[in-house]
Write a protein that holds these residues in place. Structure first.
Motif, PDB file in Angstrom:
ATOM      1  N   GLN A 109       0.642  -0.897  -0.253  1.00  0.00           N
ATOM      2  CA  GLN A 109      -0.007  -0.169  -0.061  1.00  0.00           C
ATOM      3  C   GLN A 109       1.045   1.275  -0.341  1.00  0.00           C
ATOM      4  O   GLN A 109       0.721   2.197  -0.675  1.00  0.00           O
ATOM      5  N   ALA A 110       1.715   0.977   0.394  1.00  0.00           N
ATOM      6  CA  ALA A 110       3.055   2.061   0.808  1.00  0.00           C
ATOM      7  C   ALA A 110       3.888   2.620  -0.285  1.00  0.00           C
ATOM      8  O   ALA A 110       4.232   3.523  -0.489  1.00  0.00           O
ATOM      9  N   ASP A 115       0.052   4.291  -3.907  1.00  0.00           N
ATOM     10  CA  ASP A 115       0.044   5.325  -3.156  1.00  0.00           C
ATOM     11  C   ASP A 115       0.012   6.636  -3.709  1.00  0.00           C
ATOM     12  O   ASP A 115      -0.744   7.571  -3.798  1.00  0.00           O
TER      13      ASP A 115
END
Length: 350
Positions: A109-110, A115
Motif C-alpha cells: 500500500q505504501a 500510494d
C-alpha cells in the motif's frame, strides 16, 4: 467430527458453547485451516463508483488499473471481482483482495505506484468515485464455513488446508462458537463510527473511524453446477427471498444494527457476470447480526426456504455456500471514500 477452532487457537473456555458435546449437525460443513504461522490477514475491498451506462467503460478501466497493481511486489494472494448497483443507482465495481500477512500489505500500500495513484488529486476530479475498506484481523478474530470441502472462497483460499467435518454449525449461535476470540471474550461493541477529515459527499476525501468489535460478514453462493429441479428451486424460490433480505439490510438495516449491505455478483475482468453472488454486511456487533439471523422475518424466510429446499432434495446439493465472519478491533479498520456519494459504505453509518 472436529472443532471448527484449530488446536493452536484453542484455550479453556470461560464462555460456553450453545451446544452439548454430543451435538450432531443436520448436514456436513467444513472450515478453512492454516498452520500456526499464519497470524493475521488483510481483507481489502477496493471500489470504483460510477453512474449510468456511459460511465461504465471508464469505471472498468479504473478497476483494471487497481487489479494490475495486485501483481506488484507484496500484492495479494487472492482476489475476486464483483459488481452491484446501490440504492442511489450508482454502479459499484469492486476488487476484493486478500493478503496472508499485514506487513506485506503495508509495504504494497505504501509503494509509490499504489500510494501515488490513490493519493493523487486527480481521483477527485476524473468523474468517478473510489473507496477502499481495509480489514486487518488476527486469526483469532475471523471464522469461515463451507458447504463443500473441495473448493474455498475468500480468505479461505489463502489458508491452504481444510478441516474434517466440523461440529459447530447448523444451529443459531454457531458463528460465535467458531470464533476463537469468543472462547473467552464477549466481543461486545464499544464506541461509534466517526468521521475523520472531511464530511461525506462528492468532491471530498472522507475517512471513517471504526469502533471496537465492529462485525463483518461475507456470505456467498454459487449455482454454476446446479441443474434441473435444484436450479429451478434456487433461482425461482431461494434467490428472490435472499435478494429481498439483502435489500432490507441495504435499505432498512440501520434500524437493527447493520451499517451497510451490498448484494453483489461476481464478474470476470471483461465484465461478464458469473453465477456466483455474495452479500457483504457491516454490523455494529456480532450480537446484532445474530439477532437478525435468529429472529427477523427477512432472515427466517431465507433460512426456512433453504431448509425446505434442502430437505426436498434429500440434502443432495450442487449449490455451493460459504461465509466468512470477522469481528474487528478498532485499530484493524481503515475506511476511505474519494468523491463518492454520501451513503456509500460506512459513510451511511455516520
Amino acid at each position: 467430527m472436529e472443532s471448527a477452532i484449530p488446536g493452536h487457537l484453542t484455550c479453556p473456555r470461560s464462555r460456553e458453547r450453545r451446544i452439548d458435546d454430543d451435538f450432531v449437525p443436520p448436514f456436513p460443513a467444513w472450515v478453512a485451516r492454516a498452520d500456526a504461522s499464519l497470524k493475521d490477514v488483510v481483507m481489502g475491498y477496493f471500489g470504483v463508483q460510477s453512474k449510468g451506462p456511459a460511465a461504465l467503460p471508464k469505471a472498468r478501466a479504473a478497476l483494471q488499473h487497481i487489479v494490475r497493481g495486485f501483481s506488484l511486489v507484496d500484492g495479494p494472494g487472492r482476489h475476486d471481482l464483483a459488481h452491484y448497483v446501490d440504492e442511489a443507482g450508482y454502479d459499484n465495481l469492486i476488487a476484493i483482495a486478500y493478503w496472508d500477512n499485514q506487513p506485506g500489505f503495508a509495504r504494497w500500500q505504501a509503494s509509490p505506484a499504489i500510494d501515488g495513484w490513490w493519493s493523487d488529486e486527480a481521483r477527485l476530479g476524473d468523474g468517478l468515485g473510489y473507496f477502499r475498506e481495509i480489514l486487518s484481523p488476527g486469526t483469532e478474530r475471523f471464522e469461515t464455513l463451507f458447504s463443500t470441502a473441495d473448493r474455498k472462497e475468500g480468505v479461505g483460499a489463502l489458508m491452504g488446508g481444510t478441516s474434517a467435518e466440523i461440529q459447530e454449525h447448523g444451529y443459531w449461535g454457531s458463528m460465535r462458537d467458531r470464533l476463537p476470540i469468543a472462547q473467552t471474550d464477549s466481543i461486545e461493541p464499544s464506541g461509534a463510527l466517526s468521521v475523520r477529515d472531511l464530511a461525506p459527499g462528492p468532491g471530498r476525501r472522507t475517512k471513517i473511524n471504526g469502533h471496537q468489535n465492529l462485525a463483518v460478514i461475507r456470505s456467498g453462493q454459487e449455482w454454476t453446477e446446479t441443474e434441473g429441479k435444484e436450479r429451478d428451486l434456487y433461482l425461482g424460490e431461494m434467490e428472490p427471498i435472499l435478494h429481498a433480505g439483502m435489500d432490507f439490510l441495504r435499505d432498512e438495516g440501520q434500524s437493527i444494527g447493520c451499517y451497510a449491505n451490498r448484494y453483489m455478483r461476481h464478474v470476470e475482468g471483461s465484465g461478464q457476470v458469473l453465477e456466483k453472488s455474495f452479500g457483504l454486511s457491516y454490523w455494529r456487533s456480532l450480537a446484532d447480526m445474530e439477532r437478525w439471523s435468529e429472529s427477523h422475518p427477512t432472515h427466517l424466510a431465507i433460512f426456512g426456504t433453504f431448509m425446505r429446499i434442502v430437505q426436498e432434495l434429500n440434502f443432495q446439493l450442487k449449490l455451493r455456500l460459504y461465509h466468512e465472519v470477522t469481528v474487528l478491533e478498532s485499530g484493524q479498520q481503515d475506511f476511505e471514500y474519494v468523491n463518492c456519494h454520501s451513503k456509500t459504505g460506512l459513510m451511511r453509518g455516520v
